[in-house]
Motif scaffolding. Structure first.
Motif, short mmCIF file in Angstrom:
data_model
loop_
_atom_site.label_atom_id
_atom_site.label_comp_id
_atom_site.label_asym_id
_atom_site.label_seq_id
_atom_site.Cartn_x
_atom_site.Cartn_y
_atom_site.Cartn_z
N ASP A 77 61.07 38.74 24.06
CA ASP A 77 60.64 37.45 23.51
C ASP A 77 59.14 37.23 23.70
O ASP A 77 58.63 36.14 23.42
N SER A 89 54.00 32.95 27.09
CA SER A 89 54.46 33.84 26.04
C SER A 89 53.27 34.30 25.22
O SER A 89 52.26 33.61 25.13
N LEU A 90 53.44 35.48 24.64
CA LEU A 90 52.37 36.11 23.87
C LEU A 90 52.95 36.72 22.62
O LEU A 90 54.13 37.08 22.59
N PRO A 91 52.11 36.85 21.57
CA PRO A 91 52.59 37.67 20.45
C PRO A 91 52.94 39.05 21.02
O PRO A 91 52.21 39.57 21.87
N LEU A 92 54.03 39.63 20.57
CA LEU A 92 54.48 40.91 21.15
C LEU A 92 53.34 41.93 21.17
O LEU A 92 53.14 42.63 22.16
N ALA A 93 52.59 41.97 20.08
CA ALA A 93 51.57 43.01 19.96
C ALA A 93 50.45 42.82 20.98
O ALA A 93 49.74 43.77 21.31
N LYS A 128 51.33 29.98 15.35
CA LYS A 128 51.72 30.79 16.50
C LYS A 128 52.65 31.90 16.04
O LYS A 128 53.44 31.72 15.12
N ARG A 129 52.55 33.02 16.71
CA ARG A 129 53.43 34.15 16.39
C ARG A 129 54.32 34.42 17.60
O ARG A 129 54.49 35.54 18.02
N LEU A 130 54.89 33.34 18.14
CA LEU A 130 55.61 33.42 19.41
C LEU A 130 57.10 33.17 19.22
O LEU A 130 57.49 32.31 18.45
N ARG A 131 57.90 33.91 19.95
CA ARG A 131 59.35 33.69 20.00
C ARG A 131 59.70 32.46 20.81
O ARG A 131 60.78 31.89 20.65
N LYS A 132 58.88 32.15 21.76
CA LYS A 132 59.16 31.03 22.66
C LYS A 132 57.89 30.24 22.85
O LYS A 132 56.85 30.82 23.18
N ASN A 186 57.84 36.86 26.51
CA ASN A 186 57.81 35.84 27.57
C ASN A 186 57.73 36.50 28.95
O ASN A 186 58.64 37.20 29.36
N GLY A 232 48.69 32.86 22.71
CA GLY A 232 49.96 32.66 23.41
C GLY A 232 50.22 31.20 23.74
O GLY A 232 49.49 30.31 23.32
#
Lengths: 470, 470
Positions: A383, A350-354, B183-187, A385, A421
């Motif tokens: 997400d 997973s990564l920050p969206l940006a 962390k700036r993560l949703r998952k 992800n 991430g």
């Protein structure tokens, strides 16, 4: 140092349990979906009640025998298979599969750890409610394992992970005592949140035996579209546009790179493709709306706006529930196709969206520098992800890449880490990623995890070697 | 055994910190909103960076001096005031009030612990996003305290508690080490969820110094109605009806018993009342909808259906944002009126939704058996969370009830517990409810909390006496 689950231990334990609770560890308990590990176990215990779980854990604690909690066996990181060390006792919750309570008006049900996800979904539906966790293995995965690994899937964007869907848990701690915490409350600030500590601890801090789970109103109307986008960045902009228009009505938003559909046309040609030419990037947008909104009209308007903004190149809007199911079937078939092709390495990141588009831009060339490989990048893009899976070049065998595998994984994970991430978004650590945890997680956090593990399971009997390593 | 925060300790500490970091503990740090306790402290430390927090905690650890983390001072359970024992050092995060990052397209901002909630809301709004935590003290409460207590408020129904809004935290642990977890993560399933452990631990396991927080799309259109309902059961049925029609579009749903508006007309007559005759029960329904839905029309339709089903007796739909704000002003003024009247006892309880009407039915008579009292029952009914506050009979003084107070609290809390509820829904344990935690929380859970506290803060320097008691 742990002792093996041997004949003497089993004989003493057997005397305290109903007949048939202890069983030989047959093959299905010792294999895992990707066939990378083979586990070992002295036996499988299949208790039918929390008291029996308590008795088993107490006996294991006294004898210093390791316990591997076992759900549906669908985990992808080896949390359920112990390959070395003194043989453990597998503790399968499969017989604890009662739905203890369902309160549709209260928005809650209480399920034992052995309930299969699809059965919980069906029970909710029968009560005109939604239990929104949804993932490929839902016909096999069990509630205890889903909680132990904090499972994700396709509904996280709207409804959250497994931890967000759980209001309370009952668990057996390492000393065999039962923690009664099946609260059915939306709010409860009475002390440390042990529920969230046990969820995602992969059976290393306690054995979850039951949980109270949230139910939601069922969306009145559903719809879906497959939309061709010019890039992952455009996919994210399309998501923002969709959420600005429809808020939580966007129930699912999946990115599908072209390699997945190409694999499908090769090894699963029966899967219907929505576009004559497979696009490099498409998204599956799924809506769950209130009765007064028409999903097809909303998708059409969304597509119109997106096309105008250069975010959508082509699209198909499902004209029926059957077509919506077809879209999802394509998405869900990608992991099956991956297995048929045979991956060099699979990543659940997973990564920050940006940062997500940059990651995709840079990961391909970085892997290309290592050798000739195909990349199947897909996942729950809303997400942040991605399932970023790497395959042999056409005509080459997976075996030819075995030596490269550690470098492939290291390259992807280092890059993910450099963007802030996570190298396990939704699958957990298990035994596959224990070294990654040491490498990528903040050392103070790791030390804190170790201190908690030592405090709650000083002898280390619970899922030995998982999460924090040996 | 802890040492007092005395001159020698402060002198040594002062030498390691920038001038002006240590200050005298003036009155505002030692009082609390309900005026029930008065704290003590050797000094207040106001660090400006996480490194300074680390230096302060390290020094306190070495000297075995207690630390009381201090946010906005709005807590209602005495978590921020230490009344006895060796004088602690107050650690106020007020100077760590930078917004480190805002990523509107990523749906995240990073705020230091000293940021005031209203400032975070405003920063989100300026970026066309919503930070949805909303509560009466939002102009004073700070992010660190809101996380430490897992604050709730009026937006929980749709967006969750503070813990649901937090993606990552940075914290200083008891040994002074910094845990970097922004962390700036949703998952993120890499090991135990320490974020959720620290959130709600009220400063007893670590000092939160910054957090990454979730932002949401702003609802395109808002609306509100005050609806008179025949009973709390009808309020819950109305909520189910509203959610079936509008899903997550129902942003707020507050129950208001008649006593609150009656108090308002007595002590705050400037507050506009929506009905000529104060009803026994009304609800404030707040909507945040997508652009294609008209809030007023939806509320009218909802009211029509509800009236037909016998769930609504009267209603006013806000015709403007100003009127919507008026409705909320009435709701938010109730705690102010309560303070002016002077409560015998205040309770912040939660119940399984299905049990809530029974609780209300039974609590009144149970208290009536103790003496002549007035009950002001209001709160976040969609979360099962009631602020159930007890007041003297008209003309009687609060002092006359002081002897009854323990019985009043015990009666309410025992009844809540018998329904599977919680005696702290959103305010936390602090020092006020430590005995309640021992009495009502599962003993295995309490033992597990103690084991964690001992493992992470063996000397017991962090917020001594809070949550788990002395």
């Amino acid at each position: 140092m742990l002792s093996p689950c041997d004949g003497a231990f089993l004989q003493a334990l057997e005397a305290t349990l109903p007949e048939g609770t202890l069983r030989p560890a047959d093959d299905r308990y010792l294999s895992e979906p990707r066939g990378r590990y083979r586990g070992q176990a002295g036996a499988v215990a299949c208790p039918a009640s929390v008291d029996e779980v308590s008795a088993i854990v107490s006996a294991a604690q006294a004898a210093r025998v390791g316990i591997v909690p076992y759900g549906g066996g669908t985990g992808l990181v080896g949390g359920q298979v112990m390959t070395g060390g003194p043989a453990p006792l597998l503790l399968s919750l499969e017989r604890m599969n009662a739905l203890r309570l369902i309160e549709p008006e209260g928005g809650v049900l209480v399920a034992e750890a052995g309930c299969i996800l699809a059965e919980v979904q069906a029970a909710a539906e029968a009560a005109d409610r939604l239990f929104p966790l949804s993932l490929g293995s839902e016909g096999t995965a069990r509630i205890g394992g889903l909680l132990g690994t904090n499972a994700g899937g396709t509904g996280v964007l709207r409804w959250g992970n497994m931890r967000d869907l759980c209001l309370g848990i009952e668990a057996v701690m390492a000393d065999g005592r039962v923690m009664h915490g099946l609260k059915r409350l939306r709010k409860n600030n009475m002390g440390y949140d042990l529920r969230h500590l046990l969820i995602g601890s992969e059976g290393t801090l306690g054995v979850i035996t039951a949980a109270s789970l949230r139910l939601f109103p069922r969306p009145a109307r559903t719809g879906a579209a497959m939309i061709v986008v010019p890039s992952p960045q455009a996919a994210l902009s399309l998501l923002a546009l969709a959420q600005a228009r429809l808020g939580e009505g966007v129930s699912g938003f999946e990115l599908i790179g072209g390699q997945g559909p190409r694999f499908l046309s090769e090894v699963m040609p029966e899967i219907r493709q929505p576009f004559a030419q497979i696009p490099d990037w498409m998204v599956l947008v799924d809506l769950g709306l209130v009765a007064s909104l028409d999903p097809a009209a909303e998708l059409e308007a969304l597509f119109g706006d997106a096309a105008e903004a250069g975010l959508a190149l082509d699209g198909v809007i499902a004209s029926s529930e059957a077509q919506r199911a077809q879209f999802w079937r394509l998405r869900e078939a990608i992991p099956e196709a991956n297995r048929k092709i045979g991956a060099v390495a699979s990543h659940d990141v997973s990564l920050p969206l940006a940062a997500l588009p940059d990651f995709i831009d840079r990961a391909g060339p970085a892997l290309g520098a290592l050798g000739d490989m195909r990349i199947n990048c897909f996942g729950h893009v809303g997400d942040g992800n991605l399932h970023y899976n790497v395959f042999p070049a056409p005509g080459k065998s997976r075996d030819a890449y075995e030596a490269l595998r550690p470098q492939v994984i290291g390259t992807v994970h280092d890059l993910v880490h450099s963007f802030g991430g996570s190298v396990s978004a939704e699958h957990g650590v298990g035994r596959l990623k224990t070294a990654d945890l040491q490498r990528y997680v903040d050392p103070v956090a790791v030390a804190t995890m170790r201190a908690i593990k030592s405090a709650l399971d000083p002898a280390g009997i619970l899922n030995p070697g998982a999460v924090l390593g040996g």
